[in-house]
Scaffold this motif. Structure first.
Motif, PDB file in Angstrom:
ATOM      1  N   LEU A   1      26.102 -25.167  67.029  1.00 59.53           N
ATOM      2  CA  LEU A   1      24.773 -25.440  66.964  1.00 59.53           C
ATOM      3  C   LEU A   1      23.901 -24.685  67.805  1.00 59.53           C
ATOM      4  CD1 LEU A   1      25.884 -29.243  67.607  1.00 59.53           C
ATOM      5  CD2 LEU A   1      24.466 -28.067  65.550  1.00 59.53           C
ATOM      6  N   GLN A   2      24.116 -23.641  68.851  1.00 65.72           N
ATOM      7  CA  GLN A   2      23.874 -23.354  69.548  1.00 65.72           C
ATOM      8  C   GLN A   2      23.481 -21.912  69.048  1.00 65.72           C
ATOM      9  OE1 GLN A   2      25.968 -21.836  73.098  1.00 65.72           O
ATOM     10  NE2 GLN A   2      25.584 -23.698  74.157  1.00 65.72           N
ATOM     11  N   TYR A   3      23.876 -21.533  68.237  1.00 66.45           N
ATOM     12  CA  TYR A   3      23.930 -20.107  67.382  1.00 66.45           C
ATOM     13  C   TYR A   3      22.076 -20.975  66.345  1.00 66.45           C
ATOM     14  CZ  TYR A   3      24.352 -16.670  63.583  1.00 66.45           C
ATOM     15  OH  TYR A   3      24.928 -15.707  62.632  1.00 66.45           O
ATOM     16  N   ARG A   4      22.706 -21.725  65.285  1.00 65.54           N
ATOM     17  CA  ARG A   4      22.539 -22.393  64.787  1.00 65.54           C
ATOM     18  C   ARG A   4      19.926 -22.817  65.332  1.00 65.54           C
ATOM     19  NH1 ARG A   4      24.945 -26.823  61.959  1.00 65.54           N
ATOM     20  NH2 ARG A   4      22.822 -27.173  60.444  1.00 65.54           N
TER      21      ARG A   4
ATOM     22  N   TRP B   1      26.424 -34.652  67.057  1.00 59.67           N
ATOM     23  CA  TRP B   1      26.829 -34.327  67.860  1.00 59.67           C
ATOM     24  C   TRP B   1      26.111 -35.398  69.448  1.00 59.67           C
ATOM     25  CZ3 TRP B   1      24.451 -31.860  72.540  1.00 59.67           C
ATOM     26  CH2 TRP B   1      24.997 -31.355  73.200  1.00 59.67           C
ATOM     27  N   ARG B   2      25.049 -35.019  69.209  1.00 63.36           N
ATOM     28  CA  ARG B   2      24.415 -36.389  70.439  1.00 63.36           C
ATOM     29  C   ARG B   2      25.435 -37.853  70.316  1.00 63.36           C
ATOM     30  NH1 ARG B   2      18.824 -34.001  71.483  1.00 63.36           N
ATOM     31  NH2 ARG B   2      18.976 -32.094  72.648  1.00 63.36           N
ATOM     32  N   TYR B   3      25.338 -38.180  69.384  1.00 63.56           N
ATOM     33  CA  TYR B   3      26.122 -40.010  69.364  1.00 63.56           C
ATOM     34  C   TYR B   3      27.303 -39.705  69.689  1.00 63.56           C
ATOM     35  CZ  TYR B   3      27.718 -43.935  67.307  1.00 63.56           C
ATOM     36  OH  TYR B   3      28.333 -45.213  66.880  1.00 63.56           O
ATOM     37  N   GLN B   4      28.279 -38.271  69.227  1.00 60.07           N
ATOM     38  CA  GLN B   4      29.932 -38.274  69.666  1.00 60.07           C
ATOM     39  C   GLN B   4      29.879 -38.070  70.814  1.00 60.07           C
ATOM     40  OE1 GLN B   4      31.018 -36.177  66.357  1.00 60.07           O
ATOM     41  NE2 GLN B   4      31.857 -37.527  65.516  1.00 60.07           N
ATOM     42  N   SER B   5      28.962 -37.530  72.117  1.00 57.48           N
ATOM     43  CA  SER B   5      29.071 -36.882  72.549  1.00 57.48           C
ATOM     44  C   SER B   5      28.153 -37.119  74.316  1.00 57.48           C
ATOM     45  CB  SER B   5      29.200 -35.090  72.445  1.00 57.48           C
ATOM     46  OG  SER B   5      27.584 -35.252  72.989  1.00 57.48           O
TER      47      SER B   5
ATOM     48  N   TYR C   1      19.679 -47.495  67.693  1.00 63.87           N
ATOM     49  CA  TYR C   1      20.371 -46.033  67.917  1.00 63.87           C
ATOM     50  C   TYR C   1      20.306 -45.179  68.026  1.00 63.87           C
ATOM     51  CZ  TYR C   1      23.030 -43.724  71.689  1.00 63.87           C
ATOM     52  OH  TYR C   1      24.061 -43.455  72.926  1.00 63.87           O
ATOM     53  N   LEU C   2      20.650 -45.073  66.430  1.00 60.93           N
ATOM     54  CA  LEU C   2      20.831 -43.751  65.473  1.00 60.93           C
ATOM     55  C   LEU C   2      19.015 -43.126  65.693  1.00 60.93           C
ATOM     56  CD1 LEU C   2      23.481 -44.041  63.364  1.00 60.93           C
ATOM     57  CD2 LEU C   2      23.725 -42.684  64.695  1.00 60.93           C
ATOM     58  N   THR C   3      18.299 -43.838  65.187  1.00 62.12           N
ATOM     59  CA  THR C   3      17.002 -44.055  64.759  1.00 62.12           C
ATOM     60  C   THR C   3      16.293 -43.192  66.389  1.00 62.12           C
ATOM     61  OG1 THR C   3      16.877 -45.815  63.556  1.00 62.12           O
ATOM     62  CG2 THR C   3      15.041 -44.787  64.088  1.00 62.12           C
ATOM     63  N   TYR C   4      16.368 -43.806  67.578  1.00 67.15           N
ATOM     64  CA  TYR C   4      16.185 -42.966  68.880  1.00 67.15           C
ATOM     65  C   TYR C   4      16.405 -41.564  69.282  1.00 67.15           C
ATOM     66  CZ  TYR C   4      14.357 -47.587  70.342  1.00 67.15           C
ATOM     67  OH  TYR C   4      13.487 -48.705  70.647  1.00 67.15           O
ATOM     68  N   ILE C   5      17.800 -41.555  68.498  1.00 66.71           N
ATOM     69  CA  ILE C   5      18.610 -40.326  68.462  1.00 66.71           C
ATOM     70  C   ILE C   5      18.388 -38.985  67.876  1.00 66.71           C
ATOM     71  CG2 ILE C   5      20.206 -38.259  67.977  1.00 66.71           C
ATOM     72  CD1 ILE C   5      21.925 -40.996  68.995  1.00 66.71           C
ATOM     73  N   VAL C   6      17.672 -39.340  66.373  1.00 62.03           N
ATOM     74  CA  VAL C   6      17.286 -38.507  65.562  1.00 62.03           C
ATOM     75  C   VAL C   6      15.958 -38.223  66.176  1.00 62.03           C
ATOM     76  CG1 VAL C   6      16.012 -38.523  62.937  1.00 62.03           C
ATOM     77  CG2 VAL C   6      18.241 -39.184  63.889  1.00 62.03           C
TER      78      VAL C   6
ATOM     79  N   PHE D   1      19.650 -29.674  60.043  1.00 61.53           N
ATOM     80  CA  PHE D   1      20.604 -29.243  61.698  1.00 61.53           C
ATOM     81  C   PHE D   1      20.300 -30.064  62.331  1.00 61.53           C
ATOM     82  CE2 PHE D   1      19.242 -27.929  66.072  1.00 61.53           C
ATOM     83  CZ  PHE D   1      20.296 -27.304  65.733  1.00 61.53           C
ATOM     84  N   CYS D   2      18.819 -31.208  61.863  1.00 57.18           N
ATOM     85  CA  CYS D   2      18.426 -32.428  62.817  1.00 57.18           C
ATOM     86  C   CYS D   2      19.754 -33.137  62.446  1.00 57.18           C
ATOM     87  CB  CYS D   2      17.179 -32.740  61.677  1.00 57.18           C
ATOM     88  SG  CYS D   2      15.725 -31.428  62.495  1.00 57.18           S
ATOM     89  N   VAL D   3      20.590 -33.409  61.730  1.00 62.29           N
ATOM     90  CA  VAL D   3      21.737 -34.404  61.126  1.00 62.29           C
ATOM     91  C   VAL D   3      22.532 -33.170  61.986  1.00 62.29           C
ATOM     92  CG1 VAL D   3      23.372 -35.142  59.497  1.00 62.29           C
ATOM     93  CG2 VAL D   3      20.923 -34.929  58.684  1.00 62.29           C
TER      94      VAL D   3
END
Length: 94
Positions: free
Chosen positions: A76-79, A61-65, A24-29, A54-56
């Motif tokens: 994250l938006q700023y970066r 964030w995608r995993y947690q949200s 699952y994490l690999t798909y997100i990354v 930034f990728c990490v």
């Protein structure tokens, strides 16, 4: 980008020690890296620690949200905006 390295850092950040979530994490990354490169036009550099982290952070964030409807956090938006500006593409695909 080294997807396996990003997944391992995300797992460390989340405190995940087992391989049960690796797929699952690999798909997100993979999704994060493809989005940044293909949709945002950012040429990610594997040896750039800012790009790696930034990728990490975005993958974490995608995993947690995943069940949240909230917007991307401001930091994250700023970066992301800084990466787009620094890449010189203005967000357009090359």
């Amino acid at each position: 980008m080294d997807v396996a390295l990003i997944v391992s850092i995300v797992k460390e950040r989340l405190g995940i020690r087992m391989a049960i979530r690796d797929g699952y994490l690999t798909y997100i990354v993979n999704g994060v890296v493809r989005e940044l490169e293909d949709e945002k036009g950012i040429a990610l550099q594997p040896d750039n620690a800012n790009h790696l982290m930034f990728c990490v952070d975005l993958a974490t964030w995608r995993y947690q949200s995943r069940d949240s409807t909230g917007a991307m956090p401001r930091h994250l938006q700023y970066r992301l905006h800084n990466l787009i500006i620094h890449s010189g593409t203005g967000g357009a695909t090359p």
